[in-house]
Design a protein around this motif. Sequence first.
Motif, PDB file in Angstrom:
ATOM      1  N   GLU A  20       0.810  -1.227   0.000  1.00 48.34           N
ATOM      2  CA  GLU A  20       0.000   0.000   0.000  1.00 48.34           C
ATOM      3  C   GLU A  20       0.840   1.272   0.000  1.00 48.34           C
ATOM      4  OE1 GLU A  20      -3.358   0.627  -0.070  1.00 48.34           O
ATOM      5  OE2 GLU A  20      -3.305  -1.464  -0.722  1.00 48.34           O
ATOM      6  N   HIS A  21       1.876   1.295   0.840  1.00 50.18           N
ATOM      7  CA  HIS A  21       2.628   2.539   1.038  1.00 50.18           C
ATOM      8  C   HIS A  21       4.067   2.376   0.563  1.00 50.18           C
ATOM      9  CE1 HIS A  21      -0.746   3.994   3.381  1.00 50.18           C
ATOM     10  NE2 HIS A  21      -0.773   2.776   3.917  1.00 50.18           N
ATOM     11  N   VAL A  22       4.520   3.371  -0.182  1.00 47.89           N
ATOM     12  CA  VAL A  22       5.877   3.325  -0.744  1.00 47.89           C
ATOM     13  C   VAL A  22       6.632   4.562  -0.251  1.00 47.89           C
ATOM     14  CG1 VAL A  22       7.244   3.261  -2.870  1.00 47.89           C
ATOM     15  CG2 VAL A  22       4.965   2.211  -2.829  1.00 47.89           C
ATOM     16  N   VAL A  23       7.787   4.320   0.365  1.00 48.05           N
ATOM     17  CA  VAL A  23       8.605   5.408   0.899  1.00 48.05           C
ATOM     18  C   VAL A  23       9.943   5.389   0.156  1.00 48.05           C
ATOM     19  CG1 VAL A  23       9.721   6.307   3.004  1.00 48.05           C
ATOM     20  CG2 VAL A  23       7.489   5.167   3.162  1.00 48.05           C
ATOM     21  N   PRO A  24      10.220   6.390  -0.673  1.00 43.77           N
ATOM     22  CA  PRO A  24      11.456   6.362  -1.470  1.00 43.77           C
ATOM     23  C   PRO A  24      12.674   6.763  -0.620  1.00 43.77           C
ATOM     24  CG  PRO A  24      10.258   8.385  -1.907  1.00 43.77           C
ATOM     25  CD  PRO A  24       9.418   7.604  -0.928  1.00 43.77           C
ATOM     26  N   THR A  25      13.807   6.118  -0.862  1.00 41.85           N
ATOM     27  CA  THR A  25      15.035   6.446  -0.119  1.00 41.85           C
ATOM     28  C   THR A  25      16.208   6.455  -1.099  1.00 41.85           C
ATOM     29  OG1 THR A  25      15.491   4.122   0.361  1.00 41.85           O
ATOM     30  CG2 THR A  25      14.210   5.338   2.005  1.00 41.85           C
ATOM     31  N   HIS A  26      17.332   7.039  -0.686  1.00 41.75           N
ATOM     32  CA  HIS A  26      18.424   7.159  -1.662  1.00 41.75           C
ATOM     33  C   HIS A  26      19.134   5.841  -1.915  1.00 41.75           C
ATOM     34  CE1 HIS A  26      21.122   7.491   1.830  1.00 41.75           C
ATOM     35  NE2 HIS A  26      22.078   7.165   1.001  1.00 41.75           N
ATOM     36  N   GLN A  27      19.087   4.908  -0.970  1.00 40.98           N
ATOM     37  CA  GLN A  27      19.524   3.530  -1.242  1.00 40.98           C
ATOM     38  C   GLN A  27      18.972   2.601  -0.172  1.00 40.98           C
ATOM     39  OE1 GLN A  27      23.978   4.684  -1.230  1.00 40.98           O
ATOM     40  NE2 GLN A  27      24.007   2.578  -0.553  1.00 40.98           N
ATOM     41  N   GLY A  28      19.348   1.314  -0.253  1.00 39.73           N
ATOM     42  CA  GLY A  28      18.737   0.318   0.631  1.00 39.73           C
ATOM     43  C   GLY A  28      18.967   0.585   2.106  1.00 39.73           C
ATOM     44  N   ARG A  29      20.179   0.963   2.459  1.00 36.21           N
ATOM     45  CA  ARG A  29      20.486   1.130   3.876  1.00 36.21           C
ATOM     46  C   ARG A  29      19.723   2.299   4.492  1.00 36.21           C
ATOM     47  NH1 ARG A  29      26.678   1.388   2.892  1.00 36.21           N
ATOM     48  NH2 ARG A  29      25.914   0.127   1.169  1.00 36.21           N
TER      49      ARG A  29
ATOM     50  N   THR B 153      15.739  13.383   7.216  1.00 39.30           N
ATOM     51  CA  THR B 153      17.086  12.980   6.779  1.00 39.30           C
ATOM     52  C   THR B 153      17.234  12.689   5.288  1.00 39.30           C
ATOM     53  OG1 THR B 153      16.615  10.669   7.297  1.00 39.30           O
ATOM     54  CG2 THR B 153      17.649  11.974   9.037  1.00 39.30           C
ATOM     55  N   GLU B 154      16.146  12.379   4.592  1.00 31.98           N
ATOM     56  CA  GLU B 154      16.286  11.980   3.179  1.00 31.98           C
ATOM     57  C   GLU B 154      15.713  13.015   2.211  1.00 31.98           C
ATOM     58  OE1 GLU B 154      17.181   8.561   1.496  1.00 31.98           O
ATOM     59  OE2 GLU B 154      18.545   8.915   3.126  1.00 31.98           O
ATOM     60  N   GLY B 155      14.516  13.475   2.518  1.00 29.55           N
ATOM     61  CA  GLY B 155      13.867  14.430   1.628  1.00 29.55           C
ATOM     62  C   GLY B 155      12.363  14.287   1.661  1.00 29.55           C
ATOM     63  N   PHE B 156      11.689  15.089   0.865  1.00 24.19           N
ATOM     64  CA  PHE B 156      10.227  15.062   0.801  1.00 24.19           C
ATOM     65  C   PHE B 156       9.753  13.674   0.325  1.00 24.19           C
ATOM     66  CE2 PHE B 156       6.116  16.329  -1.158  1.00 24.19           C
ATOM     67  CZ  PHE B 156       5.545  16.905  -0.025  1.00 24.19           C
ATOM     68  N   PRO B 157       8.592  13.215   0.836  1.00 21.01           N
ATOM     69  CA  PRO B 157       8.154  11.837   0.526  1.00 21.01           C
ATOM     70  C   PRO B 157       7.882  11.524  -0.939  1.00 21.01           C
ATOM     71  CG  PRO B 157       7.011  12.663   2.455  1.00 21.01           C
ATOM     72  CD  PRO B 157       7.765  13.830   1.891  1.00 21.01           C
ATOM     73  N   THR B 158       7.926  12.516  -1.851  1.00 27.20           N
ATOM     74  CA  THR B 158       7.758  12.137  -3.257  1.00 27.20           C
ATOM     75  C   THR B 158       9.099  12.099  -4.003  1.00 27.20           C
ATOM     76  OG1 THR B 158       7.291  14.392  -4.016  1.00 27.20           O
ATOM     77  CG2 THR B 158       5.400  13.052  -3.358  1.00 27.20           C
TER      78      THR B 158
END
Length: 461
Positions: A91-100, A285-290
């Motif tokens: 249902e929910h997808v959270v983008p990140t700059h890499q796996g860790r 820490t990563e950025g806006f959720p989109t």
Amino acid sequence: MKTIIEPFRIKAVEPITLTTREERHRLIAAAGNNLFLLKAEDVLIDLLTDSGTSAMSAEGWAAIMRGDESYAGARSWYRFHDAVHEVFGFEHVVPTHQGRAAERILFGVTVKEGNVVPNNTHFDTTRANIEYLGGKAVDIPCPEAADLDSDFPFKGNMDLEKLRELVDRHGAANIPMIMVTVTNNSGGGQPVSMANLRGIGEIAKRHGIPFYIDACRFAENAYFIKRRESGYADRSAREIAREMFSHADGCTMSAKKDAFANIGGFLCTNDAELATRERNLLILTEGFPTYGGMAGRDLDAIAVGLREVLDEHYLEYRLASTRYVVDRLTALGVPVARPAGGHAIYLDARRFLSHVPPHQYPGQALSVVLDREAGIRSVEIGTVMFGLDPNTGEERPARFDLVRLAVPRRVYTQSHMDYVLEALAEVWKNRERLGGMRIVEAPRVLRHFTARFEWLKEAGS
Ligand SMILES: Cc1ncc(COP(=O)(O)O)c(C=O)c1O
């Protein structure tokens, strides 16, 4: 036709540097015998990792040009979101700059001091992120995984009996999640069966514990299921992948593996409240959720890669490439983990250099010599990587001392692999002349990235 060919033509090429043995001797010594500290331009065949090293397709590069770099609600985000949702089903997808980064956010909102997180085998960043928060990362691979020679088809499986015991011993309240890594990178790149995933899902559900999949190589795992598990031969890799994730509550993903991307990752969950907490930490820490630390063009490349990787001609060729090397090494008598995994070839350094004890790092010695003799960069997965307890500073031998030759996706051809085989045959012939190593300096956490080593006895081959 019996020959399995690369299912692509090559449209752009990148030259590689042909160094001499003497040059490599000097360069490796200057890098403190740590291959992570070499310049990439000084490596001939780079099998350090399959992570972020894939060759993108013409479609992938076209997607890069379509990237929408709007800060919020970019078109790229919606294309990325739809591809992840379509392939994984959460249902929910959270983008990140890499796996860790996905791991850090997931564990950051779920793991408390003293908690226990079981996995078939934790990858080094998952282990380190759990332990950094005061949790305990426990590996419970199936018994067959301990035998590198066993041809058991699903050596990536988790030991379900041990999982039940672990849940009884620690109690569900102390287990924020059960994780399983597909394929099991640190356990030889071996697949996890659907039956095992179903079994873990049932145990997790019975105890109300969330079940997460570390999904980096999900497509390779799906194709192993198609080839090896009864009842799946006529199902598509895409359907099998969806079924794999249907047993779980969420996943972490490094898009640098089975999404052909050079950077990127994400975190998925079906839990809306958890997703909100994750997004709040993401913004910090990563950025806006989109966009979550990625450029719009990366989001678009991943959307293409996730669909491309499920192409079965590609997956057939992919698994045939590692099988080719493992079968030939076996014929030469070189100790290598069997059966072939998906993304890498794992040499059994403890048996390859049987005269070098684990505390003298046989895996490190073997990987350094392979680079020195032939310019092939690999990575130790053994006592250097896993031998140090970061809390006590105590050192113990890792379960195995392996050298991993990871194969970047769509990058090297069969003649590159023939060169690797020739080099390994030569090092194998001269193995008795090799000595062990000692660590000169190293940090306590993830020491393999920056440690410096010296030979105990100068390697004479
Ligand atoms: C199984 C597994 N999990 C997690 C990671 C971490 O991903 P990343 O390198 O994108 O942080 C890796 C990377 O190699 C991996 O193989």
